[in-house]
Design a protein around this motif. Structure first.
Motif, PDB file in Angstrom:
ATOM      1  N   GLU A   1       1.145  -0.397  -0.194  1.00 42.74           N
ATOM      2  CA  GLU A   1       0.031  -0.397   0.303  1.00 42.74           C
ATOM      3  C   GLU A   1       0.827   1.014  -0.079  1.00 42.74           C
ATOM      4  O   GLU A   1       1.208   2.182   0.955  1.00 42.74           O
ATOM      5  CB  GLU A   1      -0.419  -0.218   1.356  1.00 42.74           C
ATOM      6  CG  GLU A   1      -2.254  -1.808   0.919  1.00 42.74           C
ATOM      7  CD  GLU A   1      -2.856  -1.668   2.491  1.00 42.74           C
ATOM      8  OE1 GLU A   1      -2.248  -0.853   3.586  1.00 42.74           O
ATOM      9  OE2 GLU A   1      -3.411  -2.108   2.626  1.00 42.74           O
ATOM     10  N   PRO A   2       1.535   1.620  -1.060  1.00 40.96           N
ATOM     11  CA  PRO A   2       2.864   2.748  -1.442  1.00 40.96           C
ATOM     12  C   PRO A   2       1.743   3.747  -0.809  1.00 40.96           C
ATOM     13  O   PRO A   2       0.921   4.168  -1.276  1.00 40.96           O
ATOM     14  CB  PRO A   2       2.962   2.281  -2.225  1.00 40.96           C
ATOM     15  CG  PRO A   2       2.087   2.208  -3.498  1.00 40.96           C
ATOM     16  CD  PRO A   2       1.252   0.748  -2.659  1.00 40.96           C
ATOM     17  N   LEU A   3       2.581   4.748  -1.262  1.00 41.87           N
ATOM     18  CA  LEU A   3       2.416   6.445  -0.868  1.00 41.87           C
ATOM     19  C   LEU A   3       1.507   6.837  -2.407  1.00 41.87           C
ATOM     20  O   LEU A   3       1.035   7.172  -2.477  1.00 41.87           O
ATOM     21  CB  LEU A   3       3.115   7.115  -0.452  1.00 41.87           C
ATOM     22  CG  LEU A   3       3.017   8.648  -0.898  1.00 41.87           C
ATOM     23  CD1 LEU A   3       1.228   9.245   0.397  1.00 41.87           C
ATOM     24  CD2 LEU A   3       3.613   9.740  -0.411  1.00 41.87           C
ATOM     25  N   LEU A   4       2.057   6.433  -3.295  1.00 39.03           N
ATOM     26  CA  LEU A   4       2.521   6.766  -4.921  1.00 39.03           C
ATOM     27  C   LEU A   4       2.205   5.501  -5.345  1.00 39.03           C
ATOM     28  O   LEU A   4       3.666   4.836  -5.383  1.00 39.03           O
ATOM     29  CB  LEU A   4       2.570   7.610  -4.682  1.00 39.03           C
ATOM     30  CG  LEU A   4       2.604   9.201  -4.677  1.00 39.03           C
ATOM     31  CD1 LEU A   4       3.905  10.401  -5.237  1.00 39.03           C
ATOM     32  CD2 LEU A   4       1.723   9.583  -5.039  1.00 39.03           C
TER      33      LEU A   4
ATOM     34  N   ALA B   1      -3.907  11.257  -5.530  1.00 39.16           N
ATOM     35  CA  ALA B   1      -2.493  11.083  -5.684  1.00 39.16           C
ATOM     36  C   ALA B   1      -1.929  11.255  -7.150  1.00 39.16           C
ATOM     37  O   ALA B   1      -0.805  12.631  -7.135  1.00 39.16           O
ATOM     38  CB  ALA B   1      -2.262   9.313  -5.083  1.00 39.16           C
ATOM     39  N   SER B   2      -2.870  11.115  -7.960  1.00 38.51           N
ATOM     40  CA  SER B   2      -2.247  11.090  -9.823  1.00 38.51           C
ATOM     41  C   SER B   2      -2.205  12.835  -9.577  1.00 38.51           C
ATOM     42  O   SER B   2      -1.354  13.587 -10.497  1.00 38.51           O
ATOM     43  CB  SER B   2      -2.830  10.353 -10.595  1.00 38.51           C
ATOM     44  OG  SER B   2      -2.756   8.982  -9.921  1.00 38.51           O
ATOM     45  N   ASN B   3      -2.990  13.395  -9.348  1.00 35.71           N
ATOM     46  CA  ASN B   3      -3.217  14.224  -9.893  1.00 35.71           C
ATOM     47  C   ASN B   3      -2.291  15.448  -8.991  1.00 35.71           C
ATOM     48  O   ASN B   3      -2.230  16.456  -9.535  1.00 35.71           O
ATOM     49  CB  ASN B   3      -4.523  14.927  -9.392  1.00 35.71           C
ATOM     50  CG  ASN B   3      -5.860  14.689 -10.911  1.00 35.71           C
ATOM     51  OD1 ASN B   3      -5.087  15.151 -11.667  1.00 35.71           O
ATOM     52  ND2 ASN B   3      -6.692  14.642 -10.751  1.00 35.71           N
ATOM     53  N   GLY B   4      -1.954  14.581  -7.440  1.00 31.20           N
ATOM     54  CA  GLY B   4      -1.050  15.512  -6.707  1.00 31.20           C
ATOM     55  C   GLY B   4       0.338  15.466  -7.234  1.00 31.20           C
ATOM     56  O   GLY B   4       1.344  16.581  -7.023  1.00 31.20           O
ATOM     57  N   LEU B   5       0.728  14.159  -7.983  1.00 29.61           N
ATOM     58  CA  LEU B   5       1.920  14.052  -8.542  1.00 29.61           C
ATOM     59  C   LEU B   5       2.005  15.031  -9.580  1.00 29.61           C
ATOM     60  O   LEU B   5       3.144  15.482 -10.090  1.00 29.61           O
ATOM     61  CB  LEU B   5       2.219  12.596  -8.719  1.00 29.61           C
ATOM     62  CG  LEU B   5       4.021  11.960  -9.434  1.00 29.61           C
ATOM     63  CD1 LEU B   5       4.464  12.656  -8.279  1.00 29.61           C
ATOM     64  CD2 LEU B   5       3.948  10.516  -9.898  1.00 29.61           C
TER      65      LEU B   5
END
Length: 467
Positions: free
Chosen positions: A246-249, A389-393
């Motif tokens: 369960e990774p952060l990203l 998370a993907s939009n944050g990245l």
């Protein structure tokens, strides 16, 4: 559920408030040593703290939003904005202002979270246009905020800037709490605290090296230690993230070709945007006697820059319809072409104020299309449980582009300069090289965008939990 138009309007206002924080202190930046009784190197942290907080918090906030509710995390970030603004408004010294500015930087995460909320709660026919509008706020808030900040600074005490930011935060917090519904989607699992710490340490090291390298020296031990150390930490962090359940990203999702190429294009486009943000205002404000500038006041220069943000806003509904018809990849390509045209025009024509005005309008077109297309490409390439998370990245990659541009263009303008009275001013060569660098970044964004493939619907990685 509240009307969908109201939800979009509130999230757009939240985006405007977020992007406004980056231009809030521009009018007083040169006066900060005098205002705060500190050295210029120390007052540089008033800007650096905001940059670091935005870069670190944005991808982490995205994952927290996926797991615990996107609206809930938006409210937390807005509360941080309010708290930070009040701390800075009450401060007479540099420490309080730096703390306040760091808390203000955290609010940057509301834009990618807002985009993810739109995907969760809007009818699919309205999603693309709404995303284009929220994406436009990245440029609009800064463009509109600069003249407002300049006027306040000219006619009032600098603390009023932070009281205004606090008031804006309270208004947006109240509207989000009242209007924006919580999405029913949740990502199961535990939050990756080790991954969050590793990402924060690595990013802080690299961004500090980039943002302070001009002052410390690019070959100085602190710059090299922070830059190389941050890179090493991120390599270890990536190895760790690929080996836990369960990774952060989810780096496997981030490595998908459409996502990876979109993020690379985001770095280039962020660089191209910020190159103009650094160079154009200086060109407009430098004294005519230098033989380079146009001698405009900060307020007048900001009014020349402001229409670019208005163009982004006007283009947003058209961007959404265009994306629905031909796909977001075309938006990104068109955005890069507009940026290429802007810098090409500037390299050929920059002897009159209206030349800069026209070029800046083209910048607005480019960023309006490009920034609208990027989150659409991301969300069509990742599972719905990964959107925050993907939009944050993706927002992080844009920030990396702008940070690199600030350092590189700043170094170019400082290196190619001559004495003028008691100060150093950039030469024509400095501005020409800056515009070539902006053009080069736009070309990179264009080429990378061409290779982004069409893709099918992504598969879910985690099961969703009900609200």
């Amino acid at each position: 559920m509240p009307p969908q138009g109201a939800i979009i309007a509130v999230l757009a206002l939240a985006g405007l408030a977020s992007s406004f924080m980056f231009t809030l202190v521009v009018p007083i930046q040169a006066k900060l040593p005098e205002l705060l009784g500190a050295s210029r190197e120390d007052t540089a942290w008033v800007v650096t703290a905001t940059l670091l907080a935005a870069a670190v918090i944005t991808p982490i906030a995205g994952r927290l939003g996926d797991m615990y509710g996107k609206r809930r995390i938006v409210l937390v970030l807005l509360a941080a904005l309010i708290l930070g603004s009040v701390i800075a408004a009450l401060s007479q010294g540099i420490i309080g202002v730096i703390i306040g500015r760091a808390l203000q930087g955290a609010v940057t995460g509301v834009i990618p979270l807002g985009i993810s909320i739109l995907r969760d709660v809007l009818h699919e026919d309205r999603v693309d246009s709404a995303i284009a509008l929220i994406s436009a706020t990245l440029g609009v808030g800064g463009a509109l905020g600069l003249p407002i900040s300049a006027l306040i600074t000219e006619y009032s005490d600098w603390h009023v800037l932070f009281w205004m930011a606090a008031g804006l935060g309270v208004v947006v917090f109240t509207l989000v709490l009242w209007i924006v519904p919580e999405s029913v989607l949740r990502t199961a699992g535990r939050f990756d605290f080790i991954g969050a710490a590793g990402l924060a340490i690595g990013l802080i090291g690299i961004l500090l090296a980039i943002s302070r390298g001009n002052e410390w020296g690019w070959g100085a031990p602190p710059t090299l230690a922070l830059g190389l150390g941050g890179l090493l930490v991120l390599l270890v962090w990536g190895w760790y993230e690929l080996r836990i359940a369960e990774p952060l990203l989810d780096l496997r999702v981030a490595a998908r070709r459409p996502v990876l190429l979109t993020n690379i294009a985001s770095v280039a486009m962020g660089f191209s945007l910020f190159a103009s943000n650094v160079a154009y205002p200086q060109l407009l404000e430098l004294p005519v006697e230098t033989g380079v500038g146009f001698g405009l006041s900060l307020v007048a220069a900001s009014l020349i820059i402001m229409p670019a943000g208005l163009v982004m806003m006007v283009l947003s509904p058209f961007s959404g319809r265009l994306a629905s018809t031909v796909g977001p990849k075309v938006l990104l390509v068109l955005g890069a072409i507009a940026l290429i045209a802007a810098y090409g025009f500037t390299l050929l024509f920059s002897s009159e104020v209206w030349h800069i005005f026209v070029a800046n309008i083209l910048i607005g077109v480019g960023i309006g299309f490009g920034y609208a297309g990027m989150p659409m490409l991301i969300m069509r390439s990742v599972p719905q449980s990964e959107t925050g998370a993907s939009n944050g990245l993706n927002a992080l990659f844009r920030s990396l582009g702008t940070s690199i541009a600030a350092a590189v263009i700043g170094a170019v303008l400082a290196t190619y300069s001559v004495s003028f009275g008691d100060t150093q001013v950039p030469t024509n060569t400095a501005f020409t090289l800056s515009f070539f660098l902006g053009l080069g970044a736009a070309v990179v964004a264009f080429v990378v965008a061409l290779f982004i493939p069409r893709h099918g619907a992504p598969q879910e990685r985690h099961p969703s939990l009900p609200d």
